[in-house]
Design a protein around this motif. Sequence first.
Motif, PDB file in Angstrom:
ATOM      1  N   VAL A 172      -5.382 -22.785  49.740  1.00  0.00           N
ATOM      2  CA  VAL A 172      -5.166 -24.092  50.078  1.00  0.00           C
ATOM      3  C   VAL A 172      -5.566 -24.986  48.979  1.00  0.00           C
ATOM      4  N   LEU A 173      -6.624 -24.844  48.417  1.00  0.00           N
ATOM      5  CA  LEU A 173      -6.856 -25.598  47.163  1.00  0.00           C
ATOM      6  C   LEU A 173      -5.826 -25.626  46.148  1.00  0.00           C
ATOM      7  N   ALA A 174      -5.430 -24.434  45.594  1.00  0.00           N
ATOM      8  CA  ALA A 174      -4.561 -24.212  44.616  1.00  0.00           C
ATOM      9  C   ALA A 174      -3.284 -24.649  45.023  1.00  0.00           C
ATOM     10  N   ARG A 175      -2.553 -24.658  46.426  1.00  0.00           N
ATOM     11  CA  ARG A 175      -1.520 -25.073  46.753  1.00  0.00           C
ATOM     12  C   ARG A 175      -1.479 -26.702  46.504  1.00  0.00           C
ATOM     13  N   HIS A 176      -2.769 -27.314  47.088  1.00  0.00           N
ATOM     14  CA  HIS A 176      -2.894 -28.543  46.788  1.00  0.00           C
ATOM     15  C   HIS A 176      -2.877 -29.046  45.664  1.00  0.00           C
TER      16      HIS A 176
ATOM     17  N   ILE B 181       2.011 -19.237  46.939  1.00  0.00           N
ATOM     18  CA  ILE B 181       1.798 -19.763  45.815  1.00  0.00           C
ATOM     19  C   ILE B 181       2.582 -18.784  44.674  1.00  0.00           C
ATOM     20  N   PRO B 182       3.961 -19.067  44.883  1.00  0.00           N
ATOM     21  CA  PRO B 182       4.499 -18.216  43.988  1.00  0.00           C
ATOM     22  C   PRO B 182       4.252 -18.720  42.394  1.00  0.00           C
ATOM     23  N   GLU B 183       3.996 -19.662  42.193  1.00  0.00           N
ATOM     24  CA  GLU B 183       3.789 -20.095  40.663  1.00  0.00           C
ATOM     25  C   GLU B 183       2.545 -19.169  40.138  1.00  0.00           C
ATOM     26  N   ILE B 184       1.761 -18.663  40.886  1.00  0.00           N
ATOM     27  CA  ILE B 184       0.536 -18.028  40.149  1.00  0.00           C
ATOM     28  C   ILE B 184       0.587 -16.492  40.464  1.00  0.00           C
ATOM     29  N   LEU B 185       0.467 -15.495  39.388  1.00  0.00           N
ATOM     30  CA  LEU B 185       0.072 -14.215  39.355  1.00  0.00           C
ATOM     31  C   LEU B 185      -1.077 -13.884  39.243  1.00  0.00           C
ATOM     32  N   LEU B 186      -1.541 -12.950  40.281  1.00  0.00           N
ATOM     33  CA  LEU B 186      -2.834 -12.052  40.142  1.00  0.00           C
ATOM     34  C   LEU B 186      -2.731 -10.417  40.231  1.00  0.00           C
ATOM     35  N   HIS B 187      -3.845 -10.068  39.432  1.00  0.00           N
ATOM     36  CA  HIS B 187      -4.211  -8.985  40.011  1.00  0.00           C
ATOM     37  C   HIS B 187      -4.816  -8.573  41.257  1.00  0.00           C
ATOM     38  N   THR B 188      -4.132  -8.058  42.170  1.00  0.00           N
ATOM     39  CA  THR B 188      -4.547  -7.904  43.596  1.00  0.00           C
ATOM     40  C   THR B 188      -4.914  -6.492  44.076  1.00  0.00           C
TER      41      THR B 188
ATOM     42  N   ALA C 229     -15.695 -18.919  41.811  1.00  0.00           N
ATOM     43  CA  ALA C 229     -14.182 -18.690  41.634  1.00  0.00           C
ATOM     44  C   ALA C 229     -13.431 -17.294  42.005  1.00  0.00           C
ATOM     45  N   GLY C 230     -14.083 -16.261  42.042  1.00  0.00           N
ATOM     46  CA  GLY C 230     -13.511 -15.215  42.433  1.00  0.00           C
ATOM     47  C   GLY C 230     -12.609 -14.750  41.715  1.00  0.00           C
ATOM     48  N   SER C 231     -11.263 -14.627  41.883  1.00  0.00           N
ATOM     49  CA  SER C 231     -10.067 -14.240  41.224  1.00  0.00           C
ATOM     50  C   SER C 231      -9.896 -15.229  40.105  1.00  0.00           C
ATOM     51  N   GLY C 232     -10.097 -16.520  40.249  1.00  0.00           N
ATOM     52  CA  GLY C 232      -9.866 -17.742  39.300  1.00  0.00           C
ATOM     53  C   GLY C 232      -8.603 -18.451  39.959  1.00  0.00           C
ATOM     54  N   LEU C 233      -8.153 -18.020  40.917  1.00  0.00           N
ATOM     55  CA  LEU C 233      -6.960 -18.537  41.741  1.00  0.00           C
ATOM     56  C   LEU C 233      -6.872 -20.073  41.517  1.00  0.00           C
ATOM     57  N   VAL C 234      -8.053 -21.054  41.971  1.00  0.00           N
ATOM     58  CA  VAL C 234      -8.277 -22.193  42.009  1.00  0.00           C
ATOM     59  C   VAL C 234      -8.225 -22.900  40.466  1.00  0.00           C
ATOM     60  N   ALA C 235      -9.062 -22.088  39.681  1.00  0.00           N
ATOM     61  CA  ALA C 235      -9.038 -22.395  38.175  1.00  0.00           C
ATOM     62  C   ALA C 235      -7.696 -22.446  37.505  1.00  0.00           C
ATOM     63  N   ILE C 236      -7.007 -21.312  37.911  1.00  0.00           N
ATOM     64  CA  ILE C 236      -5.635 -21.370  37.247  1.00  0.00           C
ATOM     65  C   ILE C 236      -4.685 -22.286  37.812  1.00  0.00           C
ATOM     66  N   ALA C 237      -4.934 -22.799  39.162  1.00  0.00           N
ATOM     67  CA  ALA C 237      -3.872 -23.876  39.544  1.00  0.00           C
ATOM     68  C   ALA C 237      -4.331 -25.155  38.842  1.00  0.00           C
ATOM     69  N   ALA C 238      -5.812 -25.311  38.625  1.00  0.00           N
ATOM     70  CA  ALA C 238      -5.908 -26.739  38.094  1.00  0.00           C
ATOM     71  C   ALA C 238      -5.557 -26.571  36.595  1.00  0.00           C
TER      72      ALA C 238
ATOM     73  N   ASN D 269      -1.229 -15.931  33.546  1.00  0.00           N
ATOM     74  CA  ASN D 269      -0.480 -17.187  33.921  1.00  0.00           C
ATOM     75  C   ASN D 269      -0.546 -18.139  32.633  1.00  0.00           C
ATOM     76  N   SER D 270      -0.949 -17.551  31.534  1.00  0.00           N
ATOM     77  CA  SER D 270      -0.800 -18.604  30.255  1.00  0.00           C
ATOM     78  C   SER D 270      -1.751 -19.783  30.270  1.00  0.00           C
ATOM     79  N   VAL D 271      -2.859 -19.598  30.839  1.00  0.00           N
ATOM     80  CA  VAL D 271      -3.695 -20.749  30.934  1.00  0.00           C
ATOM     81  C   VAL D 271      -5.087 -20.399  30.151  1.00  0.00           C
ATOM     82  N   ASP D 272      -5.753 -21.302  29.722  1.00  0.00           N
ATOM     83  CA  ASP D 272      -7.221 -21.151  29.201  1.00  0.00           C
ATOM     84  C   ASP D 272      -8.273 -21.516  30.118  1.00  0.00           C
ATOM     85  N   ILE D 273      -8.934 -20.712  30.587  1.00  0.00           N
ATOM     86  CA  ILE D 273     -10.291 -21.060  31.161  1.00  0.00           C
ATOM     87  C   ILE D 273     -11.646 -20.338  30.708  1.00  0.00           C
TER      88      ILE D 273
END
Length: 219
Positions: free
Chosen positions: A65-69, A27-34, A87-96, A124-128
């Motif tokens: 897989v949800l984020a990619r989808h 998912i190269p579109e998304i950055l995370l602190h990992t 939500a954990g890291s917020g990966l899915v929320a960020i993708a949404a 990722n410049s999104v509001d959650i």
Amino acid sequence: MKSPGTSRLDPAAFIQANLPISTVPSIPEILLHTAGPASGLWRLAGRGETAPPPYWAYPWAGGAVLARHLLDRPELVAGRRVLDLGAGSGLVAIAAAKAGAAAVTAIDVDANAIAAIGLNATLNSVDIIAVAADIIAAPPPKETDLLLVGDLFYDPTLAVRVTAFLRRCQTAGIEVLIGDPHRAYLPQGALQQIATHAVSDFGAGFSDGAVQAGVFSLS
């Protein structure tokens, strides 16, 4: 839900200082602190060095897989009110959010996860809206059109509670999408698989070979 963490350290400051920013595998579109080997996450969690790492510090296959989808199928969330459960890291929320959701709420029981979600959303410049809560014993959430669940079927007791909650949400008219790499307690007999994507999984040690994870709806 994920296990709560307690700490005397400032979570956001610790994450910024110790968890480097990287793109998510697949998912190269998304950055995370990992987290990495030198992150010292046990200090933030207030546990010993041998304690298992917190779930929010890594992208797991169910969330990936949800984020990619969602990024591939933005019409699934565009203009809708979305809730990311566990939500954990917020990966899915960020993708949404990136896919055009009207509003996104991320819920996790771990306060440190909430700090990570805030930082990752900013990256990722999104509001959650990120909330520390355990809602799976509560009534279905109001003002929610779509409930997203990534990788919450790793424990038998939790799996039963989550499945019951998802059924209540479905009855209340909320659409449910689940992402999971077929973990042991996924209730596959109650689900319909609608997509498959090859993604990396921290639970598999980020091996060179990706795992085949599925996106499911409730039957």
